[in-house]
Write an enzyme that holds these catalytic residues in place. Sequence first.
Site, PDB file in Angstrom:
ATOM      1  CE1 TYR A  54      -3.975  -2.103   6.476  1.00 55.44           C
ATOM      2  CE2 TYR A  54      -3.056   0.184   5.433  1.00 55.44           C
ATOM      3  CZ  TYR A  54      -3.689  -1.091   5.213  1.00 55.44           C
ATOM      4  OH  TYR A  54      -3.764  -1.882   3.639  1.00 55.44           O
ATOM      5  CB  SER A 110      -0.775  -0.105   1.179  1.00 54.03           C
ATOM      6  OG  SER A 110      -1.636   1.631   1.302  1.00 54.03           O
TER       7      SER A 110
END
Length: 248
Positions: A154, A141
């Site tokens: 995260y 990501s």
Amino acid sequence: MRNALGSVDTVLLLGGRSEIGLAIVERLVSGGARRVVLAARDAAGGEPPVIGKAEVHLLDFDASRPETHGEVIEAAAELVGDLDVVIPAFGVLGRQEEYDADPVAAARAVAVNYGGHVSAGLAAARRLREQGHGTLVVLSSVAGVRVRRANFVYGSAKAGLDGFAQGLGDALHGSGARVMVVRPGFVIGRMTEGMTPAPLSSTPGQVADAVVAGLRSGAEVVWVPGALRPVFAVMRALPRAIWRRMPR
């Protein structure tokens, strides 16, 4: 084994209910894949979904139990033979404020988002190395390219995953097996439901299209959308004093 036209024949999806993962599988089946294994929690014994004309198998898979990951990958190979593409597509997003309030929940999320991918990735790499071919698709990501305070638990797990994937790809060089790292931006889907989409957002289908294109071209890194690559070249260079003032 890839067929005579070079198309993917067998696919293993770890996280068999993932929107992005299933979108990738559907496109690979449309392109010629004939055998698919969907591995998800409490999947065994269920009714396999219809995905084109592919032969679909279900296996139980728990991302939080790394001691079982190797067994799942070997079981998949027993079902369909050599694995052309392995896609670990599991993880939890969570919210930073929840992790701030519950450090134990934060640690558990990191254990899945990073640790689970390490065990599954290494087990998959061992199988692909033994075969002498195959691609491990790692869904990283942009959150891990430069970690923001808005989601740093995260993001830090994705940063670790991205580094792990690059190192694993280097370790596999020359073996016939390879790793493709995928770096989507904000993906509009179940995981982000209720959140305000960020600029240059994408859908699971757009991520899947980019993954399939990357597999065909032999790409090592895929940005989704591609415009994020130059954007993050600039983001990486921003002074920290400016970066920490980025909107939450």
